[in-house]
Design an enzyme around this catalytic site. Structure first.
Site, mmCIF file in Angstrom:
data_model
loop_
_atom_site.group_PDB
_atom_site.id
_atom_site.type_symbol
_atom_site.label_atom_id
_atom_site.label_comp_id
_atom_site.label_asym_id
_atom_site.label_seq_id
_atom_site.Cartn_x
_atom_site.Cartn_y
_atom_site.Cartn_z
ATOM 1 N N SER A 174 -11.120 1.006 2.913
ATOM 2 C CA SER A 174 -11.549 2.386 2.344
ATOM 3 C C SER A 174 -12.803 2.342 1.575
ATOM 4 O O SER A 174 -13.832 2.136 2.091
ATOM 5 C CB SER A 174 -10.293 3.062 1.793
ATOM 6 O OG SER A 174 -10.204 4.363 1.262
ATOM 7 N N ASP A 272 -6.427 9.038 10.622
ATOM 8 C CA ASP A 272 -7.215 9.074 9.386
ATOM 9 C C ASP A 272 -8.447 10.027 9.626
ATOM 10 O O ASP A 272 -9.293 9.903 10.497
ATOM 11 C CB ASP A 272 -7.663 7.649 9.281
ATOM 12 C CG ASP A 272 -8.452 7.463 7.856
ATOM 13 O OD1 ASP A 272 -8.559 8.402 7.123
ATOM 14 O OD2 ASP A 272 -8.713 6.223 7.658
ATOM 15 N N HIS A 302 -4.464 6.722 7.035
ATOM 16 C CA HIS A 302 -5.284 5.928 6.049
ATOM 17 C C HIS A 302 -4.655 5.127 5.064
ATOM 18 O O HIS A 302 -3.216 5.377 4.983
ATOM 19 C CB HIS A 302 -6.031 6.917 5.275
ATOM 20 C CG HIS A 302 -7.246 6.428 4.391
ATOM 21 N ND1 HIS A 302 -8.487 6.054 5.019
ATOM 22 C CD2 HIS A 302 -7.216 6.182 3.203
ATOM 23 C CE1 HIS A 302 -9.000 5.769 3.975
ATOM 24 N NE2 HIS A 302 -8.303 5.715 2.782
#
Length: 331
Positions: A174, A272, A302
């Site tokens: 991320s 995501d 995610h």
């Protein structure tokens, strides 16, 4: 509005993970409670997921001097040979600098400890995790500069830790994937060279898109990445979020990614909102002959990398990234 019904589309394992998440302390995805409460909830929730996993021959905390002061780091050595090299100051091991995710606001060395141990075990390399200063206390570009500073230190002084400073890589999830690529560009453009960065393992990162098909269709309470959540993280990260689109160390697609790029393992989650960032980066790599592997893991959302206790996709993603890394470093 016009979002996909993600909770009806995710895999049974992903659904089971979300049920377990709801049983844990707090909701780290709820941006309405403020960043301080989010941090407490995030740490409490991640405590379950970091339990167990591989043991290291040596795990040690330290600090690297950075542009804003000392930067806490954690060294992971997966084998006795790597640990002995560290104790003797022999630069024998390539190393992966791991940069944790959390929207630049959440996370620390403990919340991603299991991911780092698995990555060290599967790659055979030393892993050095970076506890960069979080936003909003430290605004952009402080995190980019700190991650680059740790890599620069290891490049120059890694031998004292049993690390080959000429064979470094970045990995991250991320926001950490973002910072790994951003630090590579910062090293290349501002600090003289990124030639010693051999590989990037980039898990569901944001690389600069302000709008995309995946952003329009995906994101909600289940992952904390609805439009209002995204605006929250950008306000935390920068004094003026609009400036992020103008900087090559935030909007990474402003960089020339067609040259002097490390090999890239790029992993995305099917559901995501940041999926198209990974697709865009992979398309650039494919067009310009940059060694890469791009994978979209089906049925997951995610942040799925945290859930190696219950989610096959998380273990597969770490394993495939490690295989890519070993192949490109000739290990």
């Amino acid at each position: 509005m016009n979002k996909l019904d993600v909770l009806s589309l995710i895999s049974p394992q992903m659904k089971a993970v979300l049920v377990k998440e709801s049983e844990l302390a707090g909701d780290a995805n709820d941006t309405s409670v403020g960043f301080e409460a989010m941090r407490e909830n995030y740490v409490a929730g991640r405590a379950h997921w970091v339990e167990g996993g591989p043991c290291m021959a040596l795990k040690a905390d330290g600090a690297v001097e950075g542009p804003l002061g000392p930067i806490p780091v954690r060294f992971y050595y997966p084998t006795e040979g790597r640990a002995a090299a560290s104790a003797a100051g022999r630069p024998e091991s390539p190393a992966i600098v791991y940069v944790h995710g959390g929207g630049f606001v959440l996370g620390n060395l403990d919340t991603h400890d299991r991911i780092c141990r698995i990555l060290a075990q599967k790659t055979g390399a030393a892993v050095v995790a970076v506890d960069y200063r979080l936003s909003p206390e430290s605004k952009f570009p402080s995190a980019v500069r700190e991650v680059a500073a740790v890599a620069s230190y290891l490049h120059e002084q890694g031998g004292a830790h049993g690390i080959d400073g000429g064979a470094l890589s970045f990995a991250g999830d991320s926001g950490g994937a973002h910072l790994g690529l951003a630090a590579t560009m910062y090293l290349r453009e501002e600090l003289g060279s990124s030639e010693f960065v051999k590989c990037l393992l980039l898990y569901y990162g944001w690389f600069g898109l302000a709008d995309s098909s995946s952003m329009r269709l995906l994101g909600g309470p289940w992952d904390g990445l609805a439009e209002e959540d995204w605006r929250f993280y950008m306000r935390m990260y920068a004094d003026d979020p609009s400036d992020l689109q103008k900087s090559p160390y935030a909007n990474l697609f402003l960089n020339d990614l067609t040259r002097d790029m490390p090999a890239c393992y790029i992993a995305a989650a099917e559901f995501d909102p940041l999926r198209d960032d990974s697709a865009t980066l992979a398309a650039i790599c494919a067009q310009y002959g940059i060694p890469h592997r791009y994978e979209v893991f089906e049925g997951v959302i995610h942040a799925f990398l945290h859930y190696t206790k219950m989610l096959d996709a998380a273990n597969e993603a770490l394993g495939n990234g490690a295989e890519f890394y070993r192949r490109h470093l000739g290990l």
